[in-house]
Design a protein around this motif. Structure first.
Motif, PDB file in Angstrom:
ATOM      1  N   GLU A 148       0.831  -1.206   0.000  1.00  0.00           N
ATOM      2  CA  GLU A 148       0.000   0.000   0.000  1.00  0.00           C
ATOM      3  C   GLU A 148       0.867   1.259   0.000  1.00  0.00           C
ATOM      4  OE1 GLU A 148      -0.376  -2.554   1.920  1.00  0.00           O
ATOM      5  OE2 GLU A 148      -2.420  -3.333   1.637  1.00  0.00           O
ATOM      6  N   ALA A 149       1.947   1.229   0.752  1.00  0.00           N
ATOM      7  CA  ALA A 149       2.830   2.391   0.816  1.00  0.00           C
ATOM      8  C   ALA A 149       3.547   2.609  -0.514  1.00  0.00           C
ATOM      9  CB  ALA A 149       3.851   2.205   1.945  1.00  0.00           C
ATOM     10  N   ARG A 150       3.939   1.526  -1.143  1.00  0.00           N
ATOM     11  CA  ARG A 150       4.613   1.650  -2.443  1.00  0.00           C
ATOM     12  C   ARG A 150       3.667   2.225  -3.490  1.00  0.00           C
ATOM     13  NH1 ARG A 150       7.123  -4.088  -3.712  1.00  0.00           N
ATOM     14  NH2 ARG A 150       7.741  -2.962  -5.615  1.00  0.00           N
ATOM     15  N   LEU A 151       2.403   1.777  -3.457  1.00  0.00           N
ATOM     16  CA  LEU A 151       1.415   2.300  -4.388  1.00  0.00           C
ATOM     17  C   LEU A 151       1.166   3.788  -4.143  1.00  0.00           C
ATOM     18  CD1 LEU A 151      -0.683   1.883  -6.618  1.00  0.00           C
ATOM     19  CD2 LEU A 151      -2.314   1.158  -4.866  1.00  0.00           C
ATOM     20  N   TYR A 152       1.093   4.157  -2.875  1.00  0.00           N
ATOM     21  CA  TYR A 152       0.875   5.563  -2.531  1.00  0.00           C
ATOM     22  C   TYR A 152       2.027   6.423  -3.041  1.00  0.00           C
ATOM     23  CZ  TYR A 152       0.533   9.789   0.303  1.00  0.00           C
ATOM     24  OH  TYR A 152       0.480  11.100   0.713  1.00  0.00           O
ATOM     25  N   LYS A 153       3.244   5.977  -2.816  1.00  0.00           N
ATOM     26  CA  LYS A 153       4.420   6.738  -3.262  1.00  0.00           C
ATOM     27  C   LYS A 153       4.442   6.866  -4.780  1.00  0.00           C
ATOM     28  CE  LYS A 153       8.393   5.815  -1.358  1.00  0.00           C
ATOM     29  NZ  LYS A 153       9.543   5.052  -0.811  1.00  0.00           N
ATOM     30  N   SER A 154       4.074   5.794  -5.467  1.00  0.00           N
ATOM     31  CA  SER A 154       4.051   5.827  -6.929  1.00  0.00           C
ATOM     32  C   SER A 154       2.999   6.803  -7.437  1.00  0.00           C
ATOM     33  CB  SER A 154       3.783   4.425  -7.473  1.00  0.00           C
ATOM     34  OG  SER A 154       3.648   4.433  -8.870  1.00  0.00           O
ATOM     35  N   THR A 155       1.808   6.763  -6.825  1.00  0.00           N
ATOM     36  CA  THR A 155       0.739   7.679  -7.220  1.00  0.00           C
ATOM     37  C   THR A 155       1.124   9.127  -6.946  1.00  0.00           C
ATOM     38  OG1 THR A 155      -0.913   5.967  -6.731  1.00  0.00           O
ATOM     39  CG2 THR A 155      -1.706   8.249  -6.905  1.00  0.00           C
ATOM     40  N   LEU A 156       1.717   9.355  -5.775  1.00  0.00           N
ATOM     41  CA  LEU A 156       2.130  10.703  -5.412  1.00  0.00           C
ATOM     42  C   LEU A 156       3.195  11.233  -6.365  1.00  0.00           C
ATOM     43  CD1 LEU A 156       1.833  13.013  -3.400  1.00  0.00           C
ATOM     44  CD2 LEU A 156       3.601  11.944  -2.002  1.00  0.00           C
ATOM     45  N   ALA A 157       4.091  10.377  -6.772  1.00  0.00           N
ATOM     46  CA  ALA A 157       5.152  10.791  -7.696  1.00  0.00           C
ATOM     47  C   ALA A 157       4.570  11.244  -9.028  1.00  0.00           C
ATOM     48  CB  ALA A 157       6.130   9.642  -7.902  1.00  0.00           C
ATOM     49  N   ARG A 158       3.560  10.525  -9.512  1.00  0.00           N
ATOM     50  CA  ARG A 158       2.925  10.923 -10.771  1.00  0.00           C
ATOM     51  C   ARG A 158       2.145  12.219 -10.613  1.00  0.00           C
ATOM     52  NH1 ARG A 158       1.610   5.399 -10.904  1.00  0.00           N
ATOM     53  NH2 ARG A 158      -0.572   5.865 -10.404  1.00  0.00           N
ATOM     54  N   ALA A 159       1.547  12.401  -9.430  1.00  0.00           N
ATOM     55  CA  ALA A 159       0.704  13.577  -9.209  1.00  0.00           C
ATOM     56  C   ALA A 159       1.519  14.864  -9.147  1.00  0.00           C
ATOM     57  CB  ALA A 159      -0.100  13.418  -7.918  1.00  0.00           C
ATOM     58  N   ILE A 160       2.773  14.789  -8.702  1.00  0.00           N
ATOM     59  CA  ILE A 160       3.563  16.010  -8.553  1.00  0.00           C
ATOM     60  C   ILE A 160       4.460  16.272  -9.755  1.00  0.00           C
ATOM     61  CG2 ILE A 160       3.554  15.834  -6.032  1.00  0.00           C
ATOM     62  CD1 ILE A 160       6.347  14.713  -6.129  1.00  0.00           C
ATOM     63  N   CYS A 161       4.395  15.417 -10.760  1.00  0.00           N
ATOM     64  CA  CYS A 161       5.153  15.667 -11.981  1.00  0.00           C
ATOM     65  C   CYS A 161       4.479  16.790 -12.774  1.00  0.00           C
ATOM     66  CB  CYS A 161       5.234  14.409 -12.847  1.00  0.00           C
ATOM     67  SG  CYS A 161       6.301  13.129 -12.180  1.00  0.00           S
ATOM     68  N   ASN A 162       5.255  17.533 -13.530  1.00  0.00           N
ATOM     69  CA  ASN A 162       4.693  18.581 -14.363  1.00  0.00           C
ATOM     70  C   ASN A 162       3.793  17.988 -15.436  1.00  0.00           C
ATOM     71  OD1 ASN A 162       6.056  20.628 -13.036  1.00  0.00           O
ATOM     72  ND2 ASN A 162       7.857  20.446 -14.342  1.00  0.00           N
ATOM     73  N   PRO A 163       2.709  18.672 -15.842  1.00  0.00           N
ATOM     74  CA  PRO A 163       1.887  18.188 -16.965  1.00  0.00           C
ATOM     75  C   PRO A 163       2.738  18.024 -18.213  1.00  0.00           C
ATOM     76  CG  PRO A 163       0.797  19.979 -15.800  1.00  0.00           C
ATOM     77  CD  PRO A 163       2.200  19.907 -15.256  1.00  0.00           C
ATOM     78  N   PHE A 164       2.410  17.032 -19.019  1.00  0.00           N
ATOM     79  CA  PHE A 164       3.256  16.725 -20.181  1.00  0.00           C
ATOM     80  C   PHE A 164       3.380  17.891 -21.138  1.00  0.00           C
ATOM     81  CE2 PHE A 164       0.421  16.345 -23.828  1.00  0.00           C
ATOM     82  CZ  PHE A 164      -0.819  16.309 -23.225  1.00  0.00           C
ATOM     83  N   TRP A 165       2.327  18.716 -21.230  1.00  0.00           N
ATOM     84  CA  TRP A 165       2.363  19.792 -22.212  1.00  0.00           C
ATOM     85  C   TRP A 165       3.318  20.916 -21.801  1.00  0.00           C
ATOM     86  CZ3 TRP A 165       0.927  24.231 -19.874  1.00  0.00           C
ATOM     87  CH2 TRP A 165       0.049  24.154 -18.790  1.00  0.00           C
ATOM     88  N   ASP A 166       3.706  20.962 -20.533  1.00  0.00           N
ATOM     89  CA  ASP A 166       4.638  22.003 -20.095  1.00  0.00           C
ATOM     90  C   ASP A 166       5.992  21.892 -20.787  1.00  0.00           C
ATOM     91  OD1 ASP A 166       2.996  23.387 -18.487  1.00  0.00           O
ATOM     92  OD2 ASP A 166       3.948  22.854 -16.584  1.00  0.00           O
ATOM     93  N   GLU A 167       6.348  20.671 -21.136  1.00  0.00           N
ATOM     94  CA  GLU A 167       7.664  20.463 -21.726  1.00  0.00           C
ATOM     95  C   GLU A 167       7.675  20.767 -23.221  1.00  0.00           C
ATOM     96  OE1 GLU A 167       8.723  16.500 -20.780  1.00  0.00           O
ATOM     97  OE2 GLU A 167       8.730  16.809 -18.605  1.00  0.00           O
TER      98      GLU A 167
END
Length: 223
Positions: A12-31
């Motif tokens: 559960e913790a690994r899933l949470y960390k993975s989800t959080l990592a995706r959520a704080i990444c910049n939107p793809f169009w920013d690049e």
């Protein structure tokens, strides 16, 4: 929680960390933004230049908006240097399918099947020959409007609504050939799409199972 060694072995913790990592990444169009950096994009009086709203306008794609925001409507009109651009906006259930249908990217059959699934209408048993193949660009809105009305009313209102004219379809010498004996036992019903067009099916546990359409009054005249 993010740095503790235990999080490496707790699923559960690994899933949470993975989800959080995706959520704080910049939107793809920013690049690789496609909006015109020299233009001004606005919605009403609000300048939205450099935002995802302006990017959606530049890419001709849809937005996904949260409820209780300033963008609970479809479409959103984005103005680029005084030129209006309509942007599809998804903010409520099943709206994506409506937008795709409006754009011609979803067939009528798929749209109706998805749009009215889970409610009082079910199209899983419809006759291929006397079903969606009979609907064309000229009458499709009449079918959609009738299905929407049927979905929104409760059963007591459906039974008394003069527009739908919901009633039993009678088994007679000329009408019995249109449905199998098993279907007749379920009790065939019909309701009005237009003054001439009808929808036939049966009701089971509060769901109207659509069996076929009649566009020339052939069935209605004999049952």
């Amino acid at each position: 929680m993010l740095t503790a060694p235990e999080t490496r072995i707790i699923d559960e913790a690994r899933l949470y960390k993975s989800t959080l990592a995706r959520a704080i990444c910049n939107p793809f169009w920013d690049e690789a933004p496609q909006q015109d950096s020299n233009a001004q994009y606005s919605v009403g009086e609000t300048d939205v230049s450099g935002s995802s709203i302006a990017e959606a306008a530049a890419r001709s794609v849809c937005l996904l908006s949260f409820i209780r925001s300033g963008y609970e409507k479809h479409p959103i009109v984005v103005t680029k240097d005084e030129e209006p651009i309509e942007v599809g906006n998804i903010w409520k259930e099943k709206q994506l399918h409506s937008i795709l249908f409006e754009r011609g990217e979803l067939s009528l059959e798929k749209y109706i099947t998805i749009r009215f699934s889970g409610g009082k209408l079910d199209f899983s048993l419809i006759d291929g020959t006397h079903g969606f193949s009979l609907i064309d660009n000229e009458n499709q809105n009449e079918f959609i409007d009738s299905f929407r009305k049927f979905e929104e009313l409760d059963w007591s209102a459906i039974a008394t609504d003069k527009g739908l004219d919901y009633k039993p379809y009678n088994k007679k010498k000329k009408s019995k050939r249109y449905f199998s004996d098993d279907l007749w036992k379920k009790g065939i019903k019909k309701f009005r799409i237009t003054q001439r067009n009808r929808c036939f099916g049966y009701v089971d546990n509060g769901v109207f199972y659509v069996l076929r359409f009649d566009l020339d009054h052939e069935l209605s005249d004999v049952g």
